[in-house]
Design an enzyme around this catalytic site. Structure first.
Site, PDB file in Angstrom:
ATOM      1  N   LYS A  54      36.746  39.409  35.781  1.00  0.00           N
ATOM      2  CA  LYS A  54      36.743  38.809  37.161  1.00  0.00           C
ATOM      3  C   LYS A  54      35.161  38.175  37.307  1.00  0.00           C
ATOM      4  CE  LYS A  54      40.307  42.020  38.562  1.00  0.00           C
ATOM      5  NZ  LYS A  54      40.731  43.164  39.519  1.00  0.00           N
ATOM      6  N   GLN A  98      37.583  47.952  42.707  1.00  0.00           N
ATOM      7  CA  GLN A  98      38.439  47.976  41.621  1.00  0.00           C
ATOM      8  C   GLN A  98      39.174  49.619  41.126  1.00  0.00           C
ATOM      9  OE1 GLN A  98      39.297  45.503  39.618  1.00  0.00           O
ATOM     10  NE2 GLN A  98      40.287  46.824  37.961  1.00  0.00           N
ATOM     11  N   ASP A 121      42.331  41.327  47.575  1.00  0.00           N
ATOM     12  CA  ASP A 121      43.272  42.048  46.603  1.00  0.00           C
ATOM     13  C   ASP A 121      44.643  42.110  47.306  1.00  0.00           C
ATOM     14  OD1 ASP A 121      42.805  43.235  44.104  1.00  0.00           O
ATOM     15  OD2 ASP A 121      41.525  44.581  44.968  1.00  0.00           O
TER      16      ASP A 121
HETATM   17  N1  L34 Z   1      41.435  46.776  43.103  1.00  0.00           N
HETATM   18  N2  L34 Z   1      42.223  47.252  41.134  1.00  0.00           N
HETATM   19  C1  L34 Z   1      42.080  46.544  42.137  1.00  0.00           C
HETATM   20  N3  L34 Z   1      42.814  45.215  42.051  1.00  0.00           N
HETATM   21  C2  L34 Z   1      43.357  44.748  40.956  1.00  0.00           C
HETATM   22  O1  L34 Z   1      43.937  43.497  41.026  1.00  0.00           O
HETATM   23  C3  L34 Z   1      43.396  45.626  39.778  1.00  0.00           C
HETATM   24  N4  L34 Z   1      44.311  45.526  38.846  1.00  0.00           N
HETATM   25  C4  L34 Z   1      44.857  46.523  37.954  1.00  0.00           C
HETATM   26  C5  L34 Z   1      43.956  47.659  37.965  1.00  0.00           C
HETATM   27  N5  L34 Z   1      43.109  48.063  39.009  1.00  0.00           N
HETATM   28  C6  L34 Z   1      43.009  47.185  40.313  1.00  0.00           C
HETATM   29  C7  L34 Z   1      43.792  44.733  37.902  1.00  0.00           C
HETATM   30  O2  L34 Z   1      42.909  43.920  38.078  1.00  0.00           O
HETATM   31  C8  L34 Z   1      45.005  45.881  36.510  1.00  0.00           C
HETATM   32  N6  L34 Z   1      44.338  44.625  36.585  1.00  0.00           N
HETATM   33  C9  L34 Z   1      44.331  43.655  35.562  1.00  0.00           C
HETATM   34  C10 L34 Z   1      43.277  42.769  35.492  1.00  0.00           C
HETATM   35  C11 L34 Z   1      43.137  42.067  34.391  1.00  0.00           C
HETATM   36  C12 L34 Z   1      43.802  42.404  33.180  1.00  0.00           C
HETATM   37  C13 L34 Z   1      44.485  43.247  33.339  1.00  0.00           C
HETATM   38  C14 L34 Z   1      44.705  44.206  34.238  1.00  0.00           C
HETATM   39  C15 L34 Z   1      43.198  41.687  31.971  1.00  0.00           C
HETATM   40  O3  L34 Z   1      42.764  40.527  32.205  1.00  0.00           O
HETATM   41  N7  L34 Z   1      44.177  41.731  30.987  1.00  0.00           N
HETATM   42  C16 L34 Z   1      43.838  41.247  29.535  1.00  0.00           C
HETATM   43  C17 L34 Z   1      43.350  42.001  28.496  1.00  0.00           C
HETATM   44  C18 L34 Z   1      42.030  42.573  29.065  1.00  0.00           C
HETATM   45  C19 L34 Z   1      41.417  43.535  27.963  1.00  0.00           C
HETATM   46  O4  L34 Z   1      41.314  43.067  26.723  1.00  0.00           O
HETATM   47  O5  L34 Z   1      41.446  44.735  28.492  1.00  0.00           O
HETATM   48  C20 L34 Z   1      45.329  40.535  29.293  1.00  0.00           C
HETATM   49  O6  L34 Z   1      45.328  39.593  28.401  1.00  0.00           O
HETATM   50  O7  L34 Z   1      46.219  41.186  29.682  1.00  0.00           O
END
Ligand code: L34
Length: 294
Positions: A54, A98, A121
């Site tokens: 982010k 988060q 959010d």
């Molecule tokens: N307050 N908490 C708040 N807002 C959110 O919107 C979230 N979320 C969830 C967990 N807690 C939160 C996220 O940001 C899940 N989440 C989230 C964000 C980004 C990714 C996955 C979950 C993401 O970028 N995933 C990548 C892989 C990243 C890695 O390698 O760890 C993908 O390609 O899926």
């Protein structure tokens, strides 16, 4: 049939470049940029990865991007004071805490302390209410990303039988509320299944669009999916390490087998995750424009 794989990474990139153009134009005109603070408590590796994503994306788009990392043992009172500080900071248009938070902190108390106008959010009860009555200020990032993927992936949402697996505040509840509204990319018939559901696959097998946020690897297997369904996999499970020492990620769907039955499918990684981050950028831009009266 082998499904068309919708790359969230590519769609996210496309939307990010659209956002960048607008941010550059607004900067020129108003001599200001969107500001986003992401508050991370502790060192949960998944949270660190998401928050870094982010912060870096916001930087790439030219935002005022602050990552405020706090120790695991910050008190609830201190965290509330921190939120309040950013609520009052005019250079900040988005305040995100988060999740998950450590057990000694009451998450809903913290989320409720965020100024609803900066709640990018969309988790504050005021914004949840606005969403439910069809007057959303900010659509929660993950559901908004799912909706974009469906629309840009060419799925027919209007009139579709949608089944949502999972009833969380972050995904299940808001995506349900979004997809049954009247309007573009919505107007679907939505069923929610969860751990209290008696016969899960009786429902999932009926789905034209199956949205899976169960939080469990292989929660959905091929026998639970209708031929030709569009399958959106929201799960991110850390299932081991790659030979390079990176986390190996799997979704909630048995991807290899379900892919052969579905018409559309999103991968993990590179599906919904990058869209979540992109929609956060979009919400922060909306908040910044609102602050300018645009
Ligand atoms: N307050 N908490 C708040 N807002 C959110 O919107 C979230 N979320 C969830 C967990 N807690 C939160 C996220 O940001 C899940 N989440 C989230 C964000 C980004 C990714 C996955 C979950 C993401 O970028 N995933 C990548 C892989 C990243 C890695 O390698 O760890 C993908 O390609 O899926």
């Amino acid at each position: 049939m082998s499904a068309k794989v919708i790359s969230g990474k590519e769609v996210a990139q496309q939307i990010r470049s659209e956002i960048k153009v607008e941010v550059d134009q607004l900067k020129e005109k108003h001599n200001a940029v969107p500001g986003l603070v992401t508050i991370l408590v502790g060192e949960n590796p998944a949270s660190v990865s998401y928050v870094t994503g982010k912060t870096n994306t916001a930087k790439e788009l030219g935002y005022n991007s602050i990552q405020d990392t706090q120790s695991e043992d910050i008190t609830e009172e201190q965290l509330l004071a921190l939120v309040d500080k950013y609520n009052k900071d005019d250079s900040i248009h988005g305040v995100l805490v988060q999740l998950p938070l450590p057990k000694h902190i009451d998450s809903s108390k913290v989320l409720n302390a965020i100024d609803p106008d900066k709640d990018v959010d969309g988790f504050h009860p005021v914004n949840v209410g606005r969403l439910v009555v069809g007057e959303a200020l900010f659509k929660p990032c993950t559901p908004a990303g799912i909706q974009e993927l469906l629309v840009r992936g060419g799925a027919q949402v209007s009139g579709a039988e949608v089944v949502v697996v999972g009833r969380s505040n972050i995904v299940g509840k808001p995506i349900t509320n979004m997809l049954f509204q009247k309007g573009e990319g919505a107007n679907a018939t939505v069923t929610v299944v969860h751990t209290g559901t008696k016969d899960m696959s009786a429902h999932t097998k009926r789905a034209d669009i199956l949205i899976v946020a169960a939080g469990k690897p292989k929660a959905i297997t091929a026998d639970m999916v209708k031929e030709g369904a569009a399958v959106i996999d929201v799960g991110v499970n850390r299932v081991g390490t790659t030979p390079e020492g990176k986390a190996k990620l799997n979704g909630d769907v048995d991807y290899e087998n379900v892919k052969e039955k579905a018409s559309l499918i999103t991968p993990v990684p590179g599906g919904v995750g990058p869209m979540t981050i992109t929609m956060l950028m979009k919400n922060t831009l909306v908040s910044y424009k609102n602050s300018l009266g645009l």
